[in-house]
Design an enzyme around this catalytic site. Sequence first.
Site: not given
Length: 219
Positions: A43, A114, A143
């Site tokens: 990621r 998600s 995040k």
Amino acid sequence: MNKAELQDRMKVYFIMGSTNCSADAEEVLEKALIGGATIFQFREKGEGCLEGNDRIELAMALQQICGRFNVPFIINDDIHLMKKLNADGLHVGQEDGDLKEIRNAVPGKLLGVSVHNLNEAWLALEIGADYLGVGPVYPTGTKTDTRPVMGYSVIRELRDNGIDAPIVGIGGINKDNASGVVQAGADGVAVITAISNHLKPAEAAGELLKAVENAKQNN
Ligand code: TZP
Ligand code: MG
């Protein structure tokens, strides 16, 4: 991979990109896998992240490390990169495009989605998602654009409503709070900083694995 195998792979789901690591990303990943991380997601996102060839080269290096450990290598959000590398799978969020189209674009690959509520979970499974990421379970600094912290409630709600797909909890999870996520019904924990920022990533992954396995035994 059948469902039981995938469920097993969810135990310690390590996610990272170069900006999450306090040390060299390749070293961090290798140590995490030595310690017992069971699946990995690349990621490469956010301020200061690698782009272009540097990003592709890092992805390839990390994929190779996963290959040595026989650990599935998943790409976050980038179908093009997933295809270029022939990675094992793709993980997407709710804002990453039409889920049905994404599913069709990566046939035969693992697809994680998600989700934040029961409705999103059903829709993801309807289009053929292989596993669900649910969170943020706890507050996270990693995040910044997350939905509100949900605690264990959504994981429990999904299980109570008969969803038996593989589930990982995500967001602010560490060795001390991982057991609650599994007790709520998750198959494992997805973490970034608990491993990526740890001085000893192998130890961090090992402790998470132990916490998850202990919680599973007590379930
Ligand atoms: N999605 C929901 S929370 C989160 C993502 C990617 C970040 C998790 O990072 P950390 O460091 O494990 O809290
Ligand atoms: Mg995304």
